[in-house]
Design a protein around this motif. Sequence first.
Motif, PDB file in Angstrom:
ATOM      1  N   GLY A   1      -5.039  -0.348   1.077  1.00 43.57           N
ATOM      2  CA  GLY A   1      -4.849   0.927   0.403  1.00 43.57           C
ATOM      3  C   GLY A   1      -5.945   1.252  -0.590  1.00 43.57           C
ATOM      4  O   GLY A   1      -6.424   2.386  -0.642  1.00 43.57           O
ATOM      5  N   GLU A   2      -6.331   0.276  -1.377  1.00 46.09           N
ATOM      6  CA  GLU A   2      -7.334   0.527  -2.410  1.00 46.09           C
ATOM      7  C   GLU A   2      -8.697   0.887  -1.801  1.00 46.09           C
ATOM      8  O   GLU A   2      -9.394   1.775  -2.289  1.00 46.09           O
ATOM      9  CB  GLU A   2      -7.470  -0.684  -3.324  1.00 46.09           C
ATOM     10  CG  GLU A   2      -6.236  -0.903  -4.202  1.00 46.09           C
ATOM     11  CD  GLU A   2      -6.440  -2.018  -5.204  1.00 46.09           C
ATOM     12  OE1 GLU A   2      -7.537  -2.606  -5.232  1.00 46.09           O
ATOM     13  OE2 GLU A   2      -5.498  -2.287  -5.970  1.00 46.09           O
TER      14      GLU A   2
ATOM     15  N   ALA B   1       0.803  -1.230   0.000  1.00 45.10           N
ATOM     16  CA  ALA B   1       0.000   0.000   0.000  1.00 45.10           C
ATOM     17  C   ALA B   1       0.832   1.274   0.000  1.00 45.10           C
ATOM     18  O   ALA B   1       0.362   2.328  -0.439  1.00 45.10           O
ATOM     19  CB  ALA B   1      -0.932   0.000   1.214  1.00 45.10           C
TER      20      ALA B   1
ATOM     21  N   LYS C   1      -8.943   2.068   1.212  1.00 46.37           N
ATOM     22  CA  LYS C   1      -8.665   3.142   2.169  1.00 46.37           C
ATOM     23  C   LYS C   1      -9.278   2.827   3.536  1.00 46.37           C
ATOM     24  O   LYS C   1     -10.012   3.636   4.118  1.00 46.37           O
ATOM     25  CB  LYS C   1      -9.154   4.490   1.631  1.00 46.37           C
ATOM     26  CG  LYS C   1      -8.359   4.965   0.421  1.00 46.37           C
ATOM     27  CD  LYS C   1      -8.551   6.442   0.154  1.00 46.37           C
ATOM     28  CE  LYS C   1      -7.553   6.934  -0.873  1.00 46.37           C
ATOM     29  NZ  LYS C   1      -7.601   8.382  -1.083  1.00 46.37           N
TER      30      LYS C   1
ATOM     31  N   ASN D   1      -2.518   5.821  -2.873  1.00 45.38           N
ATOM     32  CA  ASN D   1      -3.820   5.772  -2.183  1.00 45.38           C
ATOM     33  C   ASN D   1      -3.806   6.417  -0.803  1.00 45.38           C
ATOM     34  O   ASN D   1      -4.547   6.016   0.098  1.00 45.38           O
ATOM     35  CB  ASN D   1      -4.313   4.320  -2.074  1.00 45.38           C
ATOM     36  CG  ASN D   1      -4.565   3.697  -3.432  1.00 45.38           C
ATOM     37  OD1 ASN D   1      -5.166   4.316  -4.304  1.00 45.38           O
ATOM     38  ND2 ASN D   1      -4.091   2.469  -3.618  1.00 45.38           N
ATOM     39  N   GLY D   2      -2.920   7.391  -0.617  1.00 49.91           N
ATOM     40  CA  GLY D   2      -2.899   8.132   0.640  1.00 49.91           C
ATOM     41  C   GLY D   2      -2.129   7.465   1.767  1.00 49.91           C
ATOM     42  O   GLY D   2      -2.210   7.912   2.916  1.00 49.91           O
ATOM     43  N   VAL D   3      -1.360   6.420   1.476  1.00 55.44           N
ATOM     44  CA  VAL D   3      -0.605   5.694   2.513  1.00 55.44           C
ATOM     45  C   VAL D   3       0.858   6.120   2.448  1.00 55.44           C
ATOM     46  O   VAL D   3       1.529   5.925   1.430  1.00 55.44           O
ATOM     47  CB  VAL D   3      -0.714   4.165   2.322  1.00 55.44           C
ATOM     48  CG1 VAL D   3      -0.012   3.440   3.471  1.00 55.44           C
ATOM     49  CG2 VAL D   3      -2.176   3.744   2.228  1.00 55.44           C
TER      50      VAL D   3
ATOM     51  N   THR E   1     -11.844   4.329   8.094  1.00 58.61           N
ATOM     52  CA  THR E   1     -11.566   4.793   6.742  1.00 58.61           C
ATOM     53  C   THR E   1     -10.612   5.985   6.820  1.00 58.61           C
ATOM     54  O   THR E   1     -10.495   6.648   7.855  1.00 58.61           O
ATOM     55  CB  THR E   1     -12.850   5.221   6.022  1.00 58.61           C
ATOM     56  OG1 THR E   1     -13.475   6.257   6.784  1.00 58.61           O
ATOM     57  CG2 THR E   1     -13.807   4.046   5.875  1.00 58.61           C
ATOM     58  N   PHE E   2      -9.919   6.244   5.717  1.00 58.54           N
ATOM     59  CA  PHE E   2      -8.989   7.372   5.715  1.00 58.54           C
ATOM     60  C   PHE E   2      -8.871   7.967   4.312  1.00 58.54           C
ATOM     61  O   PHE E   2      -9.124   7.293   3.307  1.00 58.54           O
ATOM     62  CB  PHE E   2      -7.606   6.947   6.217  1.00 58.54           C
ATOM     63  CG  PHE E   2      -6.926   5.886   5.374  1.00 58.54           C
ATOM     64  CD1 PHE E   2      -6.229   6.219   4.209  1.00 58.54           C
ATOM     65  CD2 PHE E   2      -6.982   4.546   5.742  1.00 58.54           C
ATOM     66  CE1 PHE E   2      -5.606   5.252   3.443  1.00 58.54           C
ATOM     67  CE2 PHE E   2      -6.365   3.560   4.967  1.00 58.54           C
ATOM     68  CZ  PHE E   2      -5.671   3.911   3.817  1.00 58.54           C
ATOM     69  N   ASP E   3      -8.482   9.228   4.288  1.00 60.98           N
ATOM     70  CA  ASP E   3      -8.078   9.870   3.039  1.00 60.98           C
ATOM     71  C   ASP E   3      -6.559   9.911   2.947  1.00 60.98           C
ATOM     72  O   ASP E   3      -6.002   9.867   1.854  1.00 60.98           O
ATOM     73  CB  ASP E   3      -8.672  11.270   2.963  1.00 60.98           C
ATOM     74  CG  ASP E   3     -10.191  11.213   2.838  1.00 60.98           C
ATOM     75  OD1 ASP E   3     -10.681  10.953   1.720  1.00 60.98           O
ATOM     76  OD2 ASP E   3     -10.874  11.401   3.866  1.00 60.98           O
ATOM     77  N   MET E   4      -5.902  10.006   4.105  1.00 55.86           N
ATOM     78  CA  MET E   4      -4.451   9.807   4.182  1.00 55.86           C
ATOM     79  C   MET E   4      -4.134   9.154   5.511  1.00 55.86           C
ATOM     80  O   MET E   4      -4.842   9.350   6.503  1.00 55.86           O
ATOM     81  CB  MET E   4      -3.680  11.118   4.013  1.00 55.86           C
ATOM     82  CG  MET E   4      -3.718  12.073   5.187  1.00 55.86           C
ATOM     83  SD  MET E   4      -2.400  13.338   5.144  1.00 55.86           S
ATOM     84  CE  MET E   4      -0.981  12.415   5.798  1.00 55.86           C
TER      85      MET E   4
END
Length: 425
Positions: free
Chosen positions: A243-244, A135, A246, A139-141, A264-267
């Motif tokens: 990652g996909e 990840a 999130k 995808n913000g990781v 859940t996360f955006d980053m």
Amino acid sequence: MASDGKITKSGAAKEQSRFNIVIVGGGSAGIATASSIFKRNKKVSLTIIEPSDVHYYQPGWTMVGGGIFSVDFTRREEKRLIPGRAKWIKAAAEAFDPDNNLVVTADGQQIGYDVLIVCPGIKLDWKAIEGLPEALGENGVTSNYRHDLAPYTNQLVEDLAKGRALFTQPPMPIKCAGAPQKAMYLSCSRWEKAGILHNIDVQFHNAGGVLFGVKEYVPALMEYVERYNAHLNFESTLVAVDGEAKIATFEQKTGDKTKRVQETFDMIHVVPPQSAPDFIRSSPLAAENGFVDVDQATLRHIKYPNIYSLGDACSAPNAKTMAAARKQAPVVAVNALAALEGKPPAADYDGYGSCPLTVESGKIVLAEFGYGGKLLPSFPTWLIDGTRPSRLAWLLKDTILPPVYWHGMLKGREWMVKPHQIDAD
């Protein structure tokens, strides 16, 4: 080689070269110690075993993630930093035979020594978190614990206008224990200045039970936690990342019970679990916790009197920071030279470590402490009160410490870290 990390008699070859002092690891601790040794004895024969071509000023990666430093600012060629009088064996150490004073490298070399200094750093165990290696970097990781990912942290913070931002801290020990929350503070500071912080749900997930291990610094840090409206989650350990989708999965403890929680996360800024390098853990030098088993004051091995260790790989219960290695290096240099003469250790280490906590762009809480959490400030409180955010401490981190590292510590210039003599008052 035997499974316990020793060289078996049937497979052992005669040593191919021998030195007065062998240093395993050419990072901050190894180069600083070598330079401090040559400062005191230019005739000693010394080699550094180190496989890497590139050397990084790792404390700078938080600043890279914060958009303050570039990655190139933190990078130098290893060959330009190794002291000229030292021989560089460009290989990875693989095993130890302390009964015969030998180190074996991954390419089969057997290096003999009179005194051994072990400082190969710490292992970042990315694979310990399910899905994380795949990840990272998309995808913000992200993570400031890798030089190639710190710029991605900067990009994510810059691009995020709303959503959820997660910051994680694994179980101790880790190097630079303040870095996980430093990433959060610098990100929040930028969102605050952009006027969008209220649109972002900030969460800090800490596998431990407290925000910082030395209580005197917690009040100032909590002021920023509240100012940024960051939600603290203690005893919350990241165990998986998708990652996909999130989605981050945490194991959270409540009393005697443990439950899995998905967020859940955006980053998400991830700090990986850390341990002693595998070849240390499987060696006869290891303590029960896997790190090199040393006396915390002299940094001499508990069993083998001609072996020393410092930096992130040693078992001493200090904070694993560059500042600690800077203080340890002269101590080990003095004691290693004493060991060459058959003398007992002459200097001791008080556990000093420093963690400049970047609580906002332009201000730092300068945590300095030793064994047992004893405060060990380098400056009078009228100049820098380490328990309060300070612009002068930011100047120290931003402008002063990088050249002190490159041109002071790595050159054997022991500014403010002269070794304390054991027989001194």
